[in-house]
Scaffold this motif. Structure first.
Motif, PDB file in Angstrom:
ATOM      1  N   THR A  91      24.116  21.616  11.111  1.00 41.66           N
ATOM      2  CA  THR A  91      25.228  20.681  11.241  1.00 41.66           C
ATOM      3  C   THR A  91      24.802  19.279  10.830  1.00 41.66           C
ATOM      4  O   THR A  91      23.877  18.713  11.400  1.00 41.66           O
ATOM      5  N   TRP A 121      21.045  33.230  11.678  1.00 42.74           N
ATOM      6  CA  TRP A 121      22.368  33.262  11.040  1.00 42.74           C
ATOM      7  C   TRP A 121      23.314  34.236  11.708  1.00 42.74           C
ATOM      8  O   TRP A 121      24.456  34.370  11.281  1.00 42.74           O
ATOM      9  N   ASP A 122      22.845  34.910  12.743  1.00 42.85           N
ATOM     10  CA  ASP A 122      23.774  35.711  13.533  1.00 42.85           C
ATOM     11  C   ASP A 122      24.792  34.786  14.199  1.00 42.85           C
ATOM     12  O   ASP A 122      25.929  35.180  14.459  1.00 42.85           O
ATOM     13  N   CYS A 123      24.342  33.568  14.512  1.00 43.66           N
ATOM     14  CA  CYS A 123      25.237  32.623  15.182  1.00 43.66           C
ATOM     15  C   CYS A 123      25.513  31.393  14.326  1.00 43.66           C
ATOM     16  O   CYS A 123      26.638  30.982  14.144  1.00 43.66           O
ATOM     17  N   HIS A 124      24.440  30.781  13.850  1.00 41.20           N
ATOM     18  CA  HIS A 124      24.633  29.569  13.055  1.00 41.20           C
ATOM     19  C   HIS A 124      25.266  29.935  11.722  1.00 41.20           C
ATOM     20  O   HIS A 124      24.931  30.958  11.125  1.00 41.20           O
ATOM     21  N   ILE A 125      26.179  29.108  11.294  1.00 41.60           N
ATOM     22  CA  ILE A 125      26.936  29.444  10.096  1.00 41.60           C
ATOM     23  C   ILE A 125      26.196  28.936   8.863  1.00 41.60           C
ATOM     24  O   ILE A 125      25.796  27.768   8.798  1.00 41.60           O
TER      25      ILE A 125
END
Lengths: 135, 386, 257
Positions: A91, A121-125
């Motif tokens: 971010t 990357w399972d969570c962070h885009i």
């Protein structure tokens, strides 16, 4: 003494089975990949810490970062040279991916080679892939 | 002694292979659960623990129940139980392993299970539950194995084994107490928020564990040359009789407090379980079956004539086992979640994959139990032949 | 006596000065200093955050839906199609369900049919924090009860412990059920618990929670221990109620009815 043959066959089977990964991958050794830097990263010249340290210890750094961001809401990192970074994976422009926006070339190449899955990357885009640079 | 597991009759191997098949199928479904998530179960935002945790709770009881043969032997020098302490200890091992497997099956992110050790949190009861279960497992393995080995070699077991055995006697109630504390210290769940929960758990444990042990003894007598002994079985039966009576008594204490005080947040769960609430009541027939089984079992076990008849005794033990299993394995966990904290009635029923995984874990437990009992019984047969 | 006290004070003064200047001198001594971690200067700080929801300003569900949507959109909360898998950070329910212990037969019609907002209470004594075996759920100094999704093992002990039903579990991968991803905030993965975070990520950059912004002034947010704060002002002038006070959890969400 009757079991001599059985034992030898057993040992051979054991040996073949244990070394199977080596046989399986024989002759398929891939060359060590080179990470590619984005123009922005090249311009910045230096990352949070020297290149060698980042290469070897980026996960340790990310680990302390995520604890400090999630648990203490401390989100600004000032490195030894006084440069400020946003302590975020993806971010903001001053986050990791803000500079290294080429995930496929920067992260995946080595991680695939070393067979270490980045479950970040399972969570962070993921940042959108940058347009291909002209050759 | 391990070599004893690979020498067996055709029936033995058929059992082993049968269990392995069920285990394999269960494992396959668990892999599916691992990739899809716990969404393949019937659990929800409102009933967030289901069949797995219920089985876990019940089996902690079975494991703790094993102590009922160990205690009279080591503390009261009740010699008769010397013959069968090993059966109690090996049953405890299999039961605790099932407990641990059910915990793993219930975790959303089992790959991270070791975070419990990485970030130890003494304020969490789950942290202590992990410790007590693992220590109990270890104690039973060490004590059981050493005592059996000494018996095989015809020598008395070493003194330190007795120290550990006595330690394990103290430890057994602890595992079920801590397991009860998982539930009874939670502020918003009226069904569990009662000091009688741990005693109730222990009472049903000391009924279910020995009841299963009696059944196992009867099976062993029929299929092997080792006879656990009539006196032993009768003594166990008395233990079951007392424990199941106390269990029902504790339950009635709970019923009195809840329904005389008439506090809705405590009443609603029991009303849901036994009469249904707002038109929902999938568990009603189960709960009445459970109570009836326990009451019938009390009758059969308390009256000497019926208790002394081993065929009737077997029926009573099956009744105790199924009765307590429904009580804990079905009612105890979902009962605490229905109605939910906002007083909505959202029911829970396990799904087929969930039941298959559950059967897989039970099969694993019985697989381990079969191997361990095979060793124990073979040693007993060997010793009696000499 | 007089003399020795004076000399002591002098000595103490000089040493204090010395201690105070040390870091400054160090800074001059070299360009390189130790790496530092800081809060963003614009971050909002409080001794204990609290929220006051003025339900008089709501009439129907239509007034609340934008608030729920704002939260769920910004936090990538999935919209599952199966009821069992549902995930909520903030949601709408009736008085009798929200205030289970204050409902009675003769509650006035306005309150009876009024939709209420429900979210994590960020309790003073949170049961969820007490039971978590990995400290994945923890309480910050400013009272916010947060989750570290990196650490959660998905045991769901916190869901059993929460007396307010404020927690949800990712029974499956949430990503396919997020209509429009907010790239500024992570999603979750299957197998972890989640709940309202009082917009900790927004407070850290100087913004108030999303629900407060979307509420047109019906929700106030501020420091409970700052006597000049908006929440204190509201608490002083209005009678407020909180959920299940008898449990002693100390919820930080106040409702004006």
């Amino acid at each position: 003494m009757n079991d001599k043959n059985k034992i030898i066959i057993g040992l051979i089977l054991f040996f073949v089975f244990m070394t199977l990964p080596f046989w399986y991958n024989m002759g398929k050794a891939a060359p060590v990949p080179e990470t590619k830097l984005t123009e922005k990263a090249k311009l910045a010249k230096e990352c949070v810490k020297p290149k060698e340290v980042m290469r070897a210890e980026h996960m340790q750094l990310l680990d302390t970062w995520r604890d400090s961001v999630v648990r203490d809401a401390d989100r600004v990192y000032i490195n030894e040279k006084g440069k400020k970074f946003g302590m975020s994976l993806s971010t903001g422009d001053d986050s990791c991916m803000g500079c290294h926006s080429n995930k496929a070339d920067f992260c995946d190449k080595c991680h695939n080679y070393a067979s270490v899955r980045e479950y970040c990357w399972d969570c962070h885009i993921e940042p959108p892939e940058p347009p291909k640079e002209k050759k | 002694m391990l070599e004893l597991v690979i020498k067996g009759s055709k029936k033995y191997w058929a059992l082993i292979i049968g269990l392995l098949i069920v285990m394999g199928i269960g494992f396959g479904f668990w892999l599916w659960q691992l990739s899809f998530g716990l969404g393949i179960t019937g659990m929800s935002r409102d009933v967030s623990w289901g069949f797995y945790i219920a089985q876990f709770t019940f089996l902690v009881g079975v494991a703790a129940g094993g102590v009922m043969v160990v205690l009279p032997y080591y503390l009261h020098d009740y010699k008769a139980f010397g013959r069968i302490t090993i059966l109690g200890e090996f049953l405890a091992i299999a039961a605790v392993i099932m407990c641990l497997l059910f915990i793993i099956a219930d975790l959303g992110y089992p790959m991270r299970a070791l975070n419990v050790l990485l970030y130890p949190t003494p304020g969490s009861v789950l942290f202590w539950d992990m410790i007590v279960l693992n220590v109990y497992l270890l104690l039973n393995i060490v004590v059981g194995w050493n005592v059996l080995e000494a018996e095989r070699n015809g020598i008395p077991y070493p003194g330190w084994v007795k120290v550990l055995a006595i330690f394990s006697i103290v430890w057994a109630p602890l595992i079920h107490t801590v397991t009860a504390y998982l539930y009874c210290g939670l502020p918003g769940r009226g069904f569990w928020l009662t000091a009688i929960l741990a005693p109730r758990f222990l009472a049903s444990a000391f009924a279910a564990g020995p009841a299963l042990l009696i059944l196992l003894c009867l099976i062993i007598r029929r299929v092997t040359k080792f006879d656990p002994g009539r006196e032993q079985i009768q003594s166990l039966a008395k233990i079951v009789a007392y424990a199941i009576t106390i269990n029902v008594f504790f339950f009635l204490c709970e019923i009195f407090v809840v329904f005389y005080s008439r506090i809705p947040s405590h009443m609603d769960h029991i009303r849901y379980l036994f009469f249904g609430l707002h038109g929902h009541g999938v568990l009603v027939p189960w709960m009445w079956t459970s109570i009836s089984l326990m009451v019938v079992a009390i009758g059969l076990l308390v009256v000497p004539v019926t208790r002394k008849n081993e065929a009737v005794l077997a029926v009573a033990c099956v009744a105790v086992f199924i009765g307590t299993w429904i009580d804990k394995g079905m009612g105890m966990i979902s009962g605490g979640f229905v109605p939910n904290p906002l007083h909505h009635v959202v029911e829970y029923t396990p799904t087929i994959p969930e039941i298959i995984i559950t059967l897989g874990v039970w099969a694993t437990g019985f697989f381990i139990l079969t191997l361990l009992y095979k060793i124990a019984v073979s040693v007993k047969e060997e010793v009696s032949e000499v | 006596m007089e003399n020795s006290r004076r000399s002591f004070l002098k000595l103490a003064g000089i040493s204090a000065l010395g201690l105070g200047t040390k870091p400054v001198l160090n800074a001059f001594a070299s360009e390189e200093h130790k790496a530092e971690i800081q809060k963003k200067p614009e971050a909002l700080k409080a001794k204990r955050w609290a929220m006051v929801i003025d339900t008089r300003k709501f009439e129907s569900e239509e007034d609340l839906k934008p608030i729920v949507e704002a939260c769920h959109k910004i936090h990538n909360v999935p919209e599952h199609t199966t009821k069992r898998h549902e995930i909520d950070w903030i949601w709408i329910d009736e008085f009798k369900h929200v205030f289970t212990n204050q409902e009675h037969e003769f509650v006035d019609d306005r309150v009876k049919y009024l939709p209420f907002l429900v979210l994590c209470n960020h309790c003073e004594n949170p049961a969820c924090v007490r039971v978590c075996p990995t400290k994945a759920t923890f309480q910050r100094d400013d009272g916010i009860v947060l989750m570290d999704f990196h650490r959660c093992i998905g045991c769901r002990f916190c869901m059993a412990a929460c007396p307010y039903g404020s927690r949800s579990f990712n029974f499956r991968d949430p990503r396919p059920f997020i209509k429009e991803e907010n790239k500024e905030f992570p999603t979750r993965m299957r197998g972890v618990v989640e709940k309202c975070n009082f917009c900790a990520e927004r407070l850290a950059v100087g913004k108030k929670p999303a629900c407060v912004e979307a509420s047109n002034g019906a929700i106030a947010f501020g420091d409970l221990y700052d006597s000049d704060s908006e929440v204190r002002e509201l608490l002083k002038n209005n009678y407020t109620i909180r959920r299940k006070l008898e449990l002693g959890a100390g919820p930080a969400i106040y409702y004006i009815v």
